[in-house]
Design a protein around this motif. Sequence first.
Motif, PDB file in Angstrom:
ATOM      1  N   TYR A 181       0.827  -1.216   0.000  1.00 43.45           N
ATOM      2  CA  TYR A 181       0.000   0.000   0.000  1.00 43.45           C
ATOM      3  C   TYR A 181       0.860   1.265   0.000  1.00 43.45           C
ATOM      4  CZ  TYR A 181       0.654  -0.911   5.062  1.00 43.45           C
ATOM      5  OH  TYR A 181       1.180  -1.205   6.300  1.00 43.45           O
ATOM      6  N   ARG A 182       2.067   1.147  -0.513  1.00 42.21           N
ATOM      7  CA  ARG A 182       3.007   2.273  -0.471  1.00 42.21           C
ATOM      8  C   ARG A 182       2.586   3.429  -1.368  1.00 42.21           C
ATOM      9  NH1 ARG A 182       7.857  -0.194  -1.561  1.00 42.21           N
ATOM     10  NH2 ARG A 182       8.011  -0.574   0.680  1.00 42.21           N
ATOM     11  N   TYR A 183       2.121   3.136  -2.590  1.00 42.08           N
ATOM     12  CA  TYR A 183       1.743   4.209  -3.516  1.00 42.08           C
ATOM     13  C   TYR A 183       0.649   5.073  -2.881  1.00 42.08           C
ATOM     14  CZ  TYR A 183       1.464   6.108  -8.344  1.00 42.08           C
ATOM     15  OH  TYR A 183       1.527   6.898  -9.463  1.00 42.08           O
ATOM     16  N   SER A 184      -0.327   4.446  -2.257  1.00 37.84           N
ATOM     17  CA  SER A 184      -1.404   5.186  -1.598  1.00 37.84           C
ATOM     18  C   SER A 184      -0.870   6.004  -0.427  1.00 37.84           C
ATOM     19  CB  SER A 184      -2.479   4.218  -1.098  1.00 37.84           C
ATOM     20  OG  SER A 184      -3.125   3.572  -2.181  1.00 37.84           O
ATOM     21  N   GLY A 185       0.022   5.416   0.355  1.00 36.52           N
ATOM     22  CA  GLY A 185       0.550   6.110   1.516  1.00 36.52           C
ATOM     23  C   GLY A 185       1.352   7.345   1.161  1.00 36.52           C
ATOM     24  N   VAL A 186       2.284   7.213   0.224  1.00 34.80           N
ATOM     25  CA  VAL A 186       3.136   8.359  -0.113  1.00 34.80           C
ATOM     26  C   VAL A 186       2.341   9.430  -0.863  1.00 34.80           C
ATOM     27  CG1 VAL A 186       5.210   6.918  -0.130  1.00 34.80           C
ATOM     28  CG2 VAL A 186       4.017   7.360  -2.279  1.00 34.80           C
ATOM     29  N   SER A 187       1.445   9.024  -1.765  1.00 29.22           N
ATOM     30  CA  SER A 187       0.689  10.000  -2.554  1.00 29.22           C
ATOM     31  C   SER A 187      -0.270  10.798  -1.681  1.00 29.22           C
ATOM     32  CB  SER A 187      -0.090   9.298  -3.670  1.00 29.22           C
ATOM     33  OG  SER A 187       0.778   8.723  -4.614  1.00 29.22           O
ATOM     34  N   PHE A 188      -0.966  10.121  -0.784  1.00 32.03           N
ATOM     35  CA  PHE A 188      -1.923  10.814   0.067  1.00 32.03           C
ATOM     36  C   PHE A 188      -1.211  11.743   1.044  1.00 32.03           C
ATOM     37  CE2 PHE A 188      -5.233  11.160   3.392  1.00 32.03           C
ATOM     38  CZ  PHE A 188      -6.292  11.543   2.590  1.00 32.03           C
ATOM     39  N   SER A 189      -0.096  11.299   1.620  1.00 36.65           N
ATOM     40  CA  SER A 189       0.672  12.146   2.542  1.00 36.65           C
ATOM     41  C   SER A 189       1.155  13.405   1.839  1.00 36.65           C
ATOM     42  CB  SER A 189       1.878  11.374   3.091  1.00 36.65           C
ATOM     43  OG  SER A 189       1.487  10.241   3.810  1.00 36.65           O
ATOM     44  N   TYR A 190       1.695  13.232   0.644  1.00 37.38           N
ATOM     45  CA  TYR A 190       2.220  14.357  -0.124  1.00 37.38           C
ATOM     46  C   TYR A 190       1.104  15.324  -0.503  1.00 37.38           C
ATOM     47  CZ  TYR A 190       5.081  16.725  -3.706  1.00 37.38           C
ATOM     48  OH  TYR A 190       5.765  17.647  -4.462  1.00 37.38           O
ATOM     49  N   ALA A 191      -0.027  14.795  -0.953  1.00 31.74           N
ATOM     50  CA  ALA A 191      -1.136  15.640  -1.400  1.00 31.74           C
ATOM     51  C   ALA A 191      -1.740  16.432  -0.246  1.00 31.74           C
ATOM     52  CB  ALA A 191      -2.195  14.784  -2.084  1.00 31.74           C
ATOM     53  N   ILE A 192      -1.904  15.800   0.911  1.00 28.97           N
ATOM     54  CA  ILE A 192      -2.467  16.498   2.067  1.00 28.97           C
ATOM     55  C   ILE A 192      -1.514  17.581   2.542  1.00 28.97           C
ATOM     56  CG2 ILE A 192      -3.114  16.248   4.494  1.00 28.97           C
ATOM     57  CD1 ILE A 192      -5.240  15.296   2.578  1.00 28.97           C
ATOM     58  N   GLY A 193      -0.215  17.278   2.599  1.00 29.74           N
ATOM     59  CA  GLY A 193       0.760  18.291   2.989  1.00 29.74           C
ATOM     60  C   GLY A 193       0.759  19.469   2.041  1.00 29.74           C
ATOM     61  N   ALA A 194       0.649  19.193   0.739  1.00 30.95           N
ATOM     62  CA  ALA A 194       0.615  20.265  -0.264  1.00 30.95           C
ATOM     63  C   ALA A 194      -0.651  21.098  -0.135  1.00 30.95           C
ATOM     64  CB  ALA A 194       0.716  19.670  -1.665  1.00 30.95           C
ATOM     65  N   LEU A 195      -1.785  20.455   0.119  1.00 30.09           N
ATOM     66  CA  LEU A 195      -3.041  21.178   0.258  1.00 30.09           C
ATOM     67  C   LEU A 195      -3.019  22.085   1.491  1.00 30.09           C
ATOM     68  CD1 LEU A 195      -6.020  21.737  -0.400  1.00 30.09           C
ATOM     69  CD2 LEU A 195      -6.605  19.660   0.883  1.00 30.09           C
ATOM     70  N   LEU A 196      -2.586  21.545   2.630  1.00 26.32           N
ATOM     71  CA  LEU A 196      -2.576  22.318   3.872  1.00 26.32           C
ATOM     72  C   LEU A 196      -1.539  23.431   3.847  1.00 26.32           C
ATOM     73  CD1 LEU A 196      -2.952  19.454   6.518  1.00 26.32           C
ATOM     74  CD2 LEU A 196      -4.727  20.979   5.624  1.00 26.32           C
ATOM     75  N   GLY A 197      -0.450  23.206   3.122  1.00 26.12           N
ATOM     76  CA  GLY A 197       0.612  24.204   3.096  1.00 26.12           C
ATOM     77  C   GLY A 197       0.550  25.114   1.895  1.00 26.12           C
ATOM     78  N   GLY A 198       0.893  24.582   0.724  1.00 25.07           N
ATOM     79  CA  GLY A 198       1.041  25.409  -0.469  1.00 25.07           C
ATOM     80  C   GLY A 198      -0.250  25.942  -1.022  1.00 25.07           C
ATOM     81  N   GLY A 199      -1.362  25.236  -0.809  1.00 21.97           N
ATOM     82  CA  GLY A 199      -2.607  25.635  -1.433  1.00 21.97           C
ATOM     83  C   GLY A 199      -3.060  27.043  -1.082  1.00 21.97           C
ATOM     84  N   PHE A 200      -2.775  27.464   0.152  1.00 19.08           N
ATOM     85  CA  PHE A 200      -3.264  28.770   0.600  1.00 19.08           C
ATOM     86  C   PHE A 200      -2.147  29.724   1.015  1.00 19.08           C
ATOM     87  CE2 PHE A 200      -6.448  25.497   1.540  1.00 19.08           C
ATOM     88  CZ  PHE A 200      -7.533  25.990   0.826  1.00 19.08           C
ATOM     89  N   ALA A 201      -0.896  29.305   0.907  1.00 17.31           N
ATOM     90  CA  ALA A 201       0.218  30.116   1.398  1.00 17.31           C
ATOM     91  C   ALA A 201       0.296  31.501   0.758  1.00 17.31           C
ATOM     92  CB  ALA A 201       1.531  29.365   1.227  1.00 17.31           C
ATOM     93  N   PRO A 202       0.268  31.633  -0.589  1.00 12.37           N
ATOM     94  CA  PRO A 202       0.358  32.979  -1.169  1.00 12.37           C
ATOM     95  C   PRO A 202      -0.802  33.886  -0.748  1.00 12.37           C
ATOM     96  CG  PRO A 202       0.800  31.303  -2.825  1.00 12.37           C
ATOM     97  CD  PRO A 202       0.255  30.593  -1.625  1.00 12.37           C
ATOM     98  N   LEU A 203      -2.005  33.327  -0.671  1.00 15.55           N
ATOM     99  CA  LEU A 203      -3.169  34.114  -0.263  1.00 15.55           C
ATOM    100  C   LEU A 203      -3.020  34.576   1.183  1.00 15.55           C
ATOM    101  CD1 LEU A 203      -6.021  35.166  -0.857  1.00 15.55           C
ATOM    102  CD2 LEU A 203      -6.904  32.952  -0.095  1.00 15.55           C
ATOM    103  N   ILE A 204      -2.605  33.679   2.071  1.00 14.60           N
ATOM    104  CA  ILE A 204      -2.435  34.032   3.481  1.00 14.60           C
ATOM    105  C   ILE A 204      -1.325  35.067   3.641  1.00 14.60           C
ATOM    106  CG2 ILE A 204      -1.708  33.145   5.733  1.00 14.60           C
ATOM    107  CD1 ILE A 204      -3.087  30.495   4.991  1.00 14.60           C
ATOM    108  N   ALA A 205      -0.215  34.877   2.936  1.00 15.94           N
ATOM    109  CA  ALA A 205       0.893  35.828   3.026  1.00 15.94           C
ATOM    110  C   ALA A 205       0.465  37.212   2.558  1.00 15.94           C
ATOM    111  CB  ALA A 205       2.080  35.327   2.198  1.00 15.94           C
ATOM    112  N   THR A 206      -0.285  37.264   1.455  1.00 16.42           N
ATOM    113  CA  THR A 206      -0.760  38.551   0.939  1.00 16.42           C
ATOM    114  C   THR A 206      -1.701  39.217   1.934  1.00 16.42           C
ATOM    115  OG1 THR A 206      -0.589  37.743  -1.338  1.00 16.42           O
ATOM    116  CG2 THR A 206      -1.997  39.653  -0.962  1.00 16.42           C
ATOM    117  N   ALA A 207      -2.605  38.441   2.511  1.00 17.70           N
ATOM    118  CA  ALA A 207      -3.562  38.992   3.465  1.00 17.70           C
ATOM    119  C   ALA A 207      -2.859  39.504   4.720  1.00 17.70           C
ATOM    120  CB  ALA A 207      -4.597  37.928   3.835  1.00 17.70           C
ATOM    121  N   LEU A 208      -1.883  38.769   5.209  1.00 19.03           N
ATOM    122  CA  LEU A 208      -1.150  39.192   6.411  1.00 19.03           C
ATOM    123  C   LEU A 208      -0.398  40.491   6.171  1.00 19.03           C
ATOM    124  CD1 LEU A 208       0.248  35.764   7.672  1.00 19.03           C
ATOM    125  CD2 LEU A 208      -1.428  37.208   8.834  1.00 19.03           C
ATOM    126  N   GLN A 209       0.322  40.556   5.052  1.00 21.58           N
ATOM    127  CA  GLN A 209       1.116  41.752   4.781  1.00 21.58           C
ATOM    128  C   GLN A 209       0.232  42.978   4.562  1.00 21.58           C
ATOM    129  OE1 GLN A 209       1.790  43.900   2.051  1.00 21.58           O
ATOM    130  NE2 GLN A 209       3.377  44.891   3.291  1.00 21.58           N
TER     131      GLN A 209
END
Length: 436
Positions: free
Chosen positions: A365-393
């Motif tokens: 079940y490695r393909y599922s494990g690595v893909s889901f971990s990577y996708a969730i990390g990308a969604l929680l981090g990169g998905g909203f980072a530029p918007l949050i940074a712009t709003a904060l500044q």
Amino acid sequence: MRDGTEPDPGQLRRVAVASAIGTTIEWYDYFIYSTAAALIFASQFFSTLSPASGTLAAFATLGVGFLARPVGGIVWGHFGDRLGRKAMLIASLLLMGVATVGVGLLPTFEQIGVFAPVLLLVLRLLQGLSAGGEWGGAALLAVEHAPPGRRGRYGLYSQVGVPAGLILAQLVFVLVTAGLTEEQFRSWGWRLPFLLSIVLVGVGLFVRLRVAETPVFRTLAAEQAQSRQPLMDVFRHRPRELLLASGSFVANTTIGYVFLAYLLSYGTSVLKVGRNLMLVVVIIGSLTWLVSIVAAAIWSDRAGRRPVYLAGSVLLVLWAVPFFLLVDTRSPALLIVAVVVLNIGLGATYGPQSALFAELFEARYRYSGVSFSYAIGALLGGGFAPLIATALQSSTGSSLSVSAYMAAVGLLSLVAVIALREPSPAEVVGRLTGAD
């Protein structure tokens, strides 16, 4: 290898190229899309809105790609664990190519009305679905073929696609804008970077079709040991690893997108630094990131994945405040120092990732494990980072609020890395070979 045979050097070279080219295409496609969203999509697909609203709508389509990534991780992960790594890599590359070239061929709002932005959204969804499974397959293609003791070195080929794709996208847009008038660019020139993606896809398919399925999956298939419900098995047997792997990636993708997507806008619009200077700074940072990915991945084969990750995570936390203090000086030399040190931290927390994530999950079940971990990390981090940074500044008037955001996210991932137990050599061998 499980059967004790030495891997074929020619096959290993093809594996390395096949792994690298897929992630390069993924990130090339992302960065040409983000650049076009900033430069041209508002007038082409959201022309009935005001310029500001049109730009926001164009950037909103970027977020859709991140929302689709976990779905892509589930779909590609499931079939990658059931049918094989190679088949899913070819399918994801084809889907990404079709979606990207489709954007380049898409009629504008003036030509087909509301169907234009709707189709743009659909194509972005397809890109997100493809990206959700592309990285996991590319990482496993390299790591599962790698000789013992060199999984970090071979895993780096799926990681260098981020800086390589960014550099390639910037160069293509620079050439297109330099060779055309403004009218030509707005009329048809913006489509060229998207259409050129077909060349990368063709090369990628040629390489990937010549690569053999990984020895690990061939063994699983021969023994009919594939998981019937791989994602459910990941949640059942490795929930801690899934949670901590996702958390470990949040800081890298958040801070990475502050550098990749926010810094250029902040430098040119807020600090009023020349666009050419900021482009040079971003390119230098990207080259540093590429080199540090290679160095960190190779280092992880000697020192272990977790120590390298820890060093990079600490650096990202400590450098968050100095980063913007240096950027705000507008000094070219200090701008370069700021991005070079930051990208050393990004490289240290990205270079070993393929090997580390692969070593956390059993083969079935490695393909599922690595893909889901990577996708969730990308969604929680990169998905909203530029918007949050712009709003904060914009709300605080200070870049230090963005530094605080970077440091907070960095601490979150640092805690995850500290809590993440690196498997013993015996455990790694069992998980990677599929042995019980």
